[in-house]
Design an enzyme around this catalytic site. Structure first.
Site, PDB file in Angstrom:
ATOM      1  N   CYS A 131      -2.492   0.261   7.833  1.00  0.00           N
ATOM      2  CA  CYS A 131      -2.582   0.616   6.396  1.00  0.00           C
ATOM      3  C   CYS A 131      -4.149   1.946   6.458  1.00  0.00           C
ATOM      4  O   CYS A 131      -4.705   2.084   7.689  1.00  0.00           O
ATOM      5  CB  CYS A 131      -3.298  -0.139   5.353  1.00  0.00           C
ATOM      6  SG  CYS A 131      -3.454   0.338   3.776  1.00  0.00           S
ATOM      7  N   ASP A 158      -5.774 -10.692   1.298  1.00  0.00           N
ATOM      8  CA  ASP A 158      -6.789  -9.897   1.500  1.00  0.00           C
ATOM      9  C   ASP A 158      -8.529 -10.853   1.272  1.00  0.00           C
ATOM     10  O   ASP A 158      -8.297 -11.819   0.783  1.00  0.00           O
ATOM     11  CB  ASP A 158      -7.758  -9.263   0.590  1.00  0.00           C
ATOM     12  CG  ASP A 158      -7.796  -7.615   1.606  1.00  0.00           C
ATOM     13  OD1 ASP A 158      -7.982  -7.907   2.445  1.00  0.00           O
ATOM     14  OD2 ASP A 158      -7.960  -6.077   1.461  1.00  0.00           O
TER      15      ASP A 158
END
Length: 198
Positions: free
Chosen positions: A7, A123
């Site tokens: 990412c 996360d």
């Protein structure tokens, strides 16, 4: 095989490196971040990505109309909504026919699909900090296809996978030499480490 999402890419060379090294998904950040790029830049980079690799537009806190416009302008094949987006935000984007990713911390509902998303991403408590966290604390809790994120790097991803047992992993800051600046060698090393896990 553990699914790998790289990412926060912003340069063609790093996109090419990730694809060649075997990434399954590549994320472009179009929200407040040192890694933010404009939808037009994301479109240029997404054009370099072959069809078998998922391109993901990453958003945090934007309303569905803003997300929709940026996703269409960039041509990404998936949308990631980070943080406590309401269920309605996902519902409002369903008609685009893109894959939806719900990115939350470990205190949220960890059932993949609970918000009509296709993938779940779990996360760290402080997303984007790059700090490792207690990955083992979520082991066995998320359901369905879910990715572990937060503080991952080439040196610890094997440990993190063993601790949490995720379907996939997502990395950004752990592949940087400075905020927003990726390193091709680190991208290759990360994917190679994951592939050794199986």
């Amino acid at each position: 095989m553990v699914y790998v999402k790289i990412c926060g890419l912003s340069e063609p060379e790093h996109v090419s490196t990730a694809v060649e090294a075997g990434a399954d998904a590549i994320g472009f950040v179009m929200t407040r971040s040192p890694r933010r790029i404009a939808p037009e830049r994301a479109a240029e980079l997404a054009a370099l990505v072959p069809g078998h690799v998922l391109t993901v537009g990453v958003f945090r806190g934007e309303d569905p109309d803003t997300v929709r416009a940026a996703a269409l302008a960039s041509g990404v094949r998936a949308i990631q909504l980070h943080g406590r987006h309401p269920h309605g935000d996902f519902t409002a984007l369903k008609d685009l026919g893109l894959r939806l990713i719900r990115a939350v911390d470990a205190e949220a509902d960890l059932r993949c699909g609970a918000y009509d998303e296709d993938l779940l991403l779990v996360d760290a408590p402080h997303a984007g900090s790059g700090q490792p966290w207690d990955w083992a604390a979520v082991r066995g809790r998320p359901t369905g296809q879910w990715l572990l994120a937060g503080g991952l790097s080439p040196s610890n991803v094997t440990e993190a996978i063993a601790a949490a047992g995720p379907w996939g992993v997502d990395v950004s800051s752990g592949l940087e030499t400075s905020p927003g600046v990726k390193d091709s060698a680190l991208i290759r090393a990360f994917i190679e480490a994951v592939r050794h896990v199986g």
